[in-house]
Design a protein around this motif. Structure first.
Motif, PDB file in Angstrom:
ATOM      1  N   MET A 200       6.380 -21.279  -5.534  1.00  0.00           N
ATOM      2  CA  MET A 200       6.061 -19.965  -6.073  1.00  0.00           C
ATOM      3  C   MET A 200       5.384 -19.085  -5.041  1.00  0.00           C
ATOM      4  O   MET A 200       5.645 -17.891  -4.961  1.00  0.00           O
ATOM      5  N   GLU A 201       4.544 -19.713  -4.212  1.00  0.00           N
ATOM      6  CA  GLU A 201       3.841 -18.904  -3.222  1.00  0.00           C
ATOM      7  C   GLU A 201       4.783 -18.375  -2.150  1.00  0.00           C
ATOM      8  O   GLU A 201       4.692 -17.221  -1.737  1.00  0.00           O
ATOM      9  N   SER A 202       5.721 -19.210  -1.753  1.00  0.00           N
ATOM     10  CA  SER A 202       6.657 -18.731  -0.732  1.00  0.00           C
ATOM     11  C   SER A 202       7.533 -17.619  -1.294  1.00  0.00           C
ATOM     12  O   SER A 202       7.868 -16.660  -0.600  1.00  0.00           O
ATOM     13  N   ALA A 203       7.876 -17.716  -2.564  1.00  0.00           N
ATOM     14  CA  ALA A 203       8.675 -16.651  -3.170  1.00  0.00           C
ATOM     15  C   ALA A 203       7.886 -15.354  -3.209  1.00  0.00           C
ATOM     16  O   ALA A 203       8.404 -14.270  -2.928  1.00  0.00           O
ATOM     17  N   ARG A 204       6.584 -15.474  -3.510  1.00  0.00           N
ATOM     18  CA  ARG A 204       5.742 -14.286  -3.586  1.00  0.00           C
ATOM     19  C   ARG A 204       5.616 -13.629  -2.212  1.00  0.00           C
ATOM     20  O   ARG A 204       5.642 -12.409  -2.092  1.00  0.00           O
ATOM     21  N   VAL A 205       5.507 -14.464  -1.187  1.00  0.00           N
ATOM     22  CA  VAL A 205       5.422 -13.939   0.169  1.00  0.00           C
ATOM     23  C   VAL A 205       6.697 -13.164   0.499  1.00  0.00           C
ATOM     24  O   VAL A 205       6.667 -12.122   1.142  1.00  0.00           O
ATOM     25  N   ASP A 206       7.825 -13.655  -0.018  1.00  0.00           N
ATOM     26  CA  ASP A 206       9.095 -12.970   0.229  1.00  0.00           C
ATOM     27  C   ASP A 206       9.237 -11.697  -0.593  1.00  0.00           C
ATOM     28  O   ASP A 206      10.277 -11.042  -0.549  1.00  0.00           O
ATOM     29  N   GLY A 207       8.207 -11.367  -1.376  1.00  0.00           N
ATOM     30  CA  GLY A 207       8.235 -10.101  -2.094  1.00  0.00           C
ATOM     31  C   GLY A 207       8.758 -10.195  -3.511  1.00  0.00           C
ATOM     32  O   GLY A 207       9.052  -9.177  -4.134  1.00  0.00           O
TER      33      GLY A 207
ATOM     34  N   LEU B  78       9.818  -3.455 -15.826  1.00  0.00           N
ATOM     35  CA  LEU B  78      10.354  -2.353 -15.027  1.00  0.00           C
ATOM     36  C   LEU B  78       9.457  -1.129 -15.163  1.00  0.00           C
ATOM     37  O   LEU B  78       9.100  -0.474 -14.178  1.00  0.00           O
ATOM     38  N   LEU B  79       9.066  -0.860 -16.400  1.00  0.00           N
ATOM     39  CA  LEU B  79       8.215   0.291 -16.688  1.00  0.00           C
ATOM     40  C   LEU B  79       6.899   0.171 -15.930  1.00  0.00           C
ATOM     41  O   LEU B  79       6.434   1.119 -15.285  1.00  0.00           O
ATOM     42  N   LEU B  80       6.335  -1.011 -16.001  1.00  0.00           N
ATOM     43  CA  LEU B  80       5.063  -1.250 -15.331  1.00  0.00           C
ATOM     44  C   LEU B  80       5.203  -1.003 -13.835  1.00  0.00           C
ATOM     45  O   LEU B  80       4.352  -0.368 -13.200  1.00  0.00           O
ATOM     46  N   ASP B  81       6.291  -1.490 -13.264  1.00  0.00           N
ATOM     47  CA  ASP B  81       6.493  -1.340 -11.828  1.00  0.00           C
ATOM     48  C   ASP B  81       6.733   0.112 -11.445  1.00  0.00           C
ATOM     49  O   ASP B  81       6.399   0.534 -10.339  1.00  0.00           O
ATOM     50  N   THR B  82       7.344   0.884 -12.331  1.00  0.00           N
ATOM     51  CA  THR B  82       7.609   2.280 -12.008  1.00  0.00           C
ATOM     52  C   THR B  82       6.344   3.120 -12.091  1.00  0.00           C
ATOM     53  O   THR B  82       6.083   3.963 -11.237  1.00  0.00           O
ATOM     54  N   ILE B  83       5.560   2.863 -13.157  1.00  0.00           N
ATOM     55  CA  ILE B  83       4.358   3.681 -13.318  1.00  0.00           C
ATOM     56  C   ILE B  83       3.352   3.373 -12.224  1.00  0.00           C
ATOM     57  O   ILE B  83       2.803   4.266 -11.585  1.00  0.00           O
ATOM     58  N   PHE B  84       3.120   2.080 -12.015  1.00  0.00           N
ATOM     59  CA  PHE B  84       2.145   1.692 -10.994  1.00  0.00           C
ATOM     60  C   PHE B  84       2.894   1.141  -9.792  1.00  0.00           C
ATOM     61  O   PHE B  84       2.860  -0.043  -9.507  1.00  0.00           O
ATOM     62  N   SER B  85       3.596   2.050  -9.131  1.00  0.00           N
ATOM     63  CA  SER B  85       4.432   1.612  -8.020  1.00  0.00           C
ATOM     64  C   SER B  85       3.570   1.060  -6.892  1.00  0.00           C
ATOM     65  O   SER B  85       2.580   1.657  -6.483  1.00  0.00           O
ATOM     66  N   ALA B  86       4.000  -0.086  -6.395  1.00  0.00           N
ATOM     67  CA  ALA B  86       3.289  -0.691  -5.274  1.00  0.00           C
ATOM     68  C   ALA B  86       3.938  -0.304  -3.953  1.00  0.00           C
ATOM     69  O   ALA B  86       3.551  -0.777  -2.895  1.00  0.00           O
ATOM     70  N   ARG B  87       4.958   0.540  -4.052  1.00  0.00           N
ATOM     71  CA  ARG B  87       5.642   0.960  -2.820  1.00  0.00           C
ATOM     72  C   ARG B  87       4.730   1.890  -2.020  1.00  0.00           C
ATOM     73  O   ARG B  87       3.773   2.467  -2.529  1.00  0.00           O
ATOM     74  N   GLY B  88       5.066   2.063  -0.783  1.00  0.00           N
ATOM     75  CA  GLY B  88       4.301   2.971   0.058  1.00  0.00           C
ATOM     76  C   GLY B  88       3.062   2.291   0.585  1.00  0.00           C
ATOM     77  O   GLY B  88       2.860   1.087   0.400  1.00  0.00           O
ATOM     78  N   LYS B  89       2.247   3.090   1.265  1.00  0.00           N
ATOM     79  CA  LYS B  89       1.058   2.508   1.878  1.00  0.00           C
ATOM     80  C   LYS B  89      -0.191   3.218   1.394  1.00  0.00           C
ATOM     81  O   LYS B  89      -0.124   4.187   0.656  1.00  0.00           O
ATOM     82  N   GLY B  90      -1.298   2.721   1.829  1.00  0.00           N
ATOM     83  CA  GLY B  90      -2.542   3.397   1.515  1.00  0.00           C
ATOM     84  C   GLY B  90      -3.233   2.825   0.304  1.00  0.00           C
ATOM     85  O   GLY B  90      -2.719   1.917  -0.344  1.00  0.00           O
ATOM     86  N   PRO B  91      -4.406   3.365   0.006  1.00  0.00           N
ATOM     87  CA  PRO B  91      -5.229   2.835  -1.087  1.00  0.00           C
ATOM     88  C   PRO B  91      -4.541   2.991  -2.437  1.00  0.00           C
ATOM     89  O   PRO B  91      -4.735   2.169  -3.324  1.00  0.00           O
ATOM     90  N   GLU B  92      -3.716   4.045  -2.565  1.00  0.00           N
ATOM     91  CA  GLU B  92      -3.031   4.286  -3.840  1.00  0.00           C
ATOM     92  C   GLU B  92      -2.187   3.083  -4.270  1.00  0.00           C
ATOM     93  O   GLU B  92      -2.296   2.584  -5.387  1.00  0.00           O
TER      94      GLU B  92
END
Lengths: 381, 335
Positions: free
Chosen positions: A273-280, B27-41
């Motif tokens: 699971m950890e390696s999968a998480r590392v892969d994003g 999916l909804l959770l990932d869209t609202i709180f997108s982890a994409r991009g950089k920075g503190p946000e």
């Protein structure tokens, strides 16, 4: 191989186990054999005599005087006692109700009303008299016959078509399949969260699940019955529906499902699971693509449990599902038959076997998973 | 056929709906709180998403648990203090009624009888069979056959045993196995399930018949888990089969025996189908679960008394519940 664990037990061990196996299987065997026996044999002799001829006292009535023929000044009535009944061999007969063994087959007996009667082993009889026979009814013949063993599927045909077992079989399937799949799915997600996600209150929820494992069903019945009735009244829909019983079974099955699956999932290797998480990979991906496939044995174990439990359930079905013909499940139908056809063992044995055959097949083919589930549920804890 | 098709469609909708729920909510959770991009946000979003996600996974299960088990638990206790329709508060009247009711007393007495006999007998037989079958080459076949009644419903098992207890008047051919054997020994046949007090034991036999296989499977695994060295040492010291069993094996698996015992105990407290099918509580065989069912529907239903009886069953379960939770918590810490 060490002495204490060798597989060469002595004769006493073999005998003891054989005895236990016989005691444990005889009841079911008796049911199966009885359900296959002809109705008229089943009700007069034990199933353990199914392979031998059955001695049975019977009453027949000879043809009436209208059937008499005159030959050389004497009057005869001829026929066969087995007419319409199961064929067999006559051993003895008599003319009085208390004594059906007074004469051997082939002997000639005097009739109280005058004349003589002779019954042969093949069931043919001959009543003879010097006088013309009068009246309207034939002479009663009491005889003891040996009926040969007879096996038939007639009992099954009868229960499947007329006793409502066929309909109930479909009802049971309708209840069982969704009530097995839905809790597995819901519990799998919850078990993953409890095993591999960190959040406050996790230990508390786990304790709750363990506690709810043993809560008697009886505690839920009355409040849920009231709730279902109110929901039914409020929306103007029937209170007893398939959807209602699916959800009820889901709720009742969840503690065990979550508990079993969490224990299993918690034992999966962390590195994967950890390696999968590392892969994003997200939690959702990890769950669907790694944890779920790896947990298949545990999912199967629980699914079998739930299937057997729902299929065999009577209480939940009685409370949350109607007693109408199109909703009565097999267990409920069997209870009804015990009331209405209490003495008809040909109906009861065949019906009972139809209700237990599906779980038996599931059990025998998937026993491995069932055992694994049992062990996970109670030994590992 | 039409019904089967509609059942299938419902299954597909239900299962599809559940999958869709999990997929879309994530999916909804990932869209609202997108982890994409950089920075503190992004970092903050990721943290929020990680806080919420477990509850998305747990949501349906928690709702079902609360709706079907936790809420009814509380509501049953509340209802046991109300009258038959659940509208008027009556205090402890339902419990006062129960204590003085002959049927309730009879049920408690019978339940205690069941609790004393069934778990002990099933566990003991399971243990003996597990021990014996491990010593013969056809043990697995024997185990399967003894385990098989586990798959049979209580109602089905009751029909099976009712057939065994079947009674015909003395002198006629018995088609029930028990009476045939009894008559074979020259004793008068009996209508077994109508003989007060003793009939309880004839009903218990059914549950023992079903549960022995369960005990056997679990205890067999536990026996096999005993280290070879232990057994070997005992054998070298000259222990015979029975000594090995009673003085070496049993003490090693006490924990498992306790688990099997308590599991069957809980089952016994809930026993309902067997009594309903065999006697429906007649001839002094009433038990709490059947009495509760009876009051639930008798004369339109007395929810107050029914709930009070359910609470009594619950009270008996609580010690086992606490023991289970403690055991599970201790094990969790060990992980």
């Amino acid at each position: 191989m060490i002495a204490g664990r060798s597989k060469s037990g002595n004769a006493f061990v073999h005998l003891a186990v054989l005895l236990l196996v016989i005691v444990w299987t005889a009841p079911t065997a008796g049911l199966l054999i009885s359900s296959l026996r002809a109705k008229d044999l089943l009700s007069v002799s034990g199933w353990w005599t199914a392979l031998t001829a059955t001695q049975q006292s019977q009453v027949g009535r000879a043809a009436g005087p209208e059937a008499q023929v005159e030959e050389n000044g004497r009057y005869f009535i001829r026929g066969n006692v087995f007419e319409g009944a199961a064929a067999g061999t006559v051993n003895a007969f008599g003319v009085k109700i208390g004594d059906p063994r007074a004469f051997k087959a082939g002997e000639t007996a005097d009739l109280p009303s005058g004349g003589t009667i002779k019954v042969n082993a093949d069931g043919s009889y001959e009543i003879a008299s010097d006088k013309k026979f009068e009246g309207t009814r034939g002479q009663r013949i009491f005889y003891v016959a040996a009926l040969p063993p007879k096996f038939t599927f007639a009992n099954y045909v009868e229960v499947l078509s007329t006793a409502g077992i066929g309909q109930s079989f479909v009802n049971s399937l309708t209840v069982t399949i969704p009530a097995t799949i839905i809790p597995v799915l819901i519990a799998a997600y919850a078990a993953y969260a409890l095993a591999w996600m960190k959040f406050p209150g996790r230990a508390l929820i786990l304790s709750l699940v363990v506690g709810l494992l043993v809560v008697p069903l009886q505690m839920s019945l009355i409040p849920l019955l009231r709730m279902y009735n109110n929901v039914g009244l409020f929306f103007g829909v029937p209170a007893k529906t398939y959807l209602g019983i699916w959800l009820a079974h889901t709720g009742f099955g969840l503690p065990l499902a979550i508990y079993l699956l969490r224990n299993y999932m918690a034992g999966l290797p962390r590195e994967v699971m950890e390696s999968a998480r590392v892969d994003g990979a997200t939690d959702f991906d990890i769950f669907l693509k790694i944890v779920l496939p790896l947990s298949l044995p545990a999912l199967a174990s629980f699914a079998i449990f739930q299937f057997l439990w729902v299929w065999n359930d009577l209480l939940v079905a009685l409370v949350f599902l109607g007693a109408q013909n199109d909703q009565l499940v097999l267990t409920g139908r069997l209870v009804n038959l015990l009331g209405s056809r209490g003495g008809n063992w040909e109906i009861l044995t065949a019906s009972a076997f139809v209700t237990i055959v599906v779980p038996l097949i599931v059990f025998l083919s998937l026993q491995r998973f069932l055992v694994r589930g049992l062990l996970a549920g109670s030994v590992k804890g | 056929m039409e019904r089967v098709a509609s059942a299938l469609i419902t299954v597909i909708i239900g299962v599809g709906g559940a999958i869709l729920y999990f997929y879309l909510s994530n999916l909804l959770l990932d869209t609202i709180f997108s982890a994409r991009g950089k920075g503190p946000e992004a970092a903050r979003n990721q943290k929020i998403a990680a806080t919420i996600r477990p509850w998305l996974f747990l949501g349906p299960a928690l709702i079902a648990l609360c709706l079907y088990l936790v809420y009814p638990l509380v509501d049953s206790i509340r209802l046991s203090l109300f009258n038959r329709t659940g509208e008027t508060f009556v205090g402890l009247q339902n419990y006062a009624w129960a204590v003085n009711d002959t049927q309730f007393r009879e049920s408690v007495f019978n339940n205690i009888l069941w609790l004393l006999v069934v778990p002990a007998t099933a566990t003991f037989l399971g243990l003996v069979i597990a021990f014996l079958t491990d010593r013969i080459w056809w043990g697995n076949i024997a185990k399967t056959l003894i385990f098989m009644p586990m798959a049979i419903s209580f109602v089905g098992a009751s029909v099976i045993w009712k057939f065994i207890y079947d009674y015909r008047s003395e002198g006629s051919t018995q088609i029930g196995l028990l009476n045939a054997m009894v008559q074979g020994f020259g004793i008068a046949p009996q209508a077994w399930i109508t003989v007060p007090f003793w009939n309880n034991f004839f009903l218990m036999v059914i549950l023992i018949w079903i549960q022995t296989g369960f005990a056997m499977v679990i205890l067999s695994a536990a026996l096999r888990g005993i280290p070879d060295e232990t057994i070997e040492a005992a054998v070298i010291d000259g222990a015979n089969g029975w000594q090995l069993f009673f003085f070496i094996m049993i003490p090693q698996i006490w924990g498992t025996i306790a688990v099997v015992w308590t599991t069957i105990t809980i089952l016994v407290l809930k026993v309902f189908d067997i009594v309903l099918t065999m006697t429906n509580g007649q001839w002094q065989t009433q038990v709490l679960a059947n009495l509760m069912f009876d009051w639930m529907f008798r004369g339109g239903g007395d929810f107050g008394r029914g709930a009070a009886i359910a609470v009594c069953i619950m009270l008996a379960v609580i010690p086992i519940m606490i023991w289970n939770i403690r055991r599970a918590n201790a094990e969790m810490k060990g992980r």
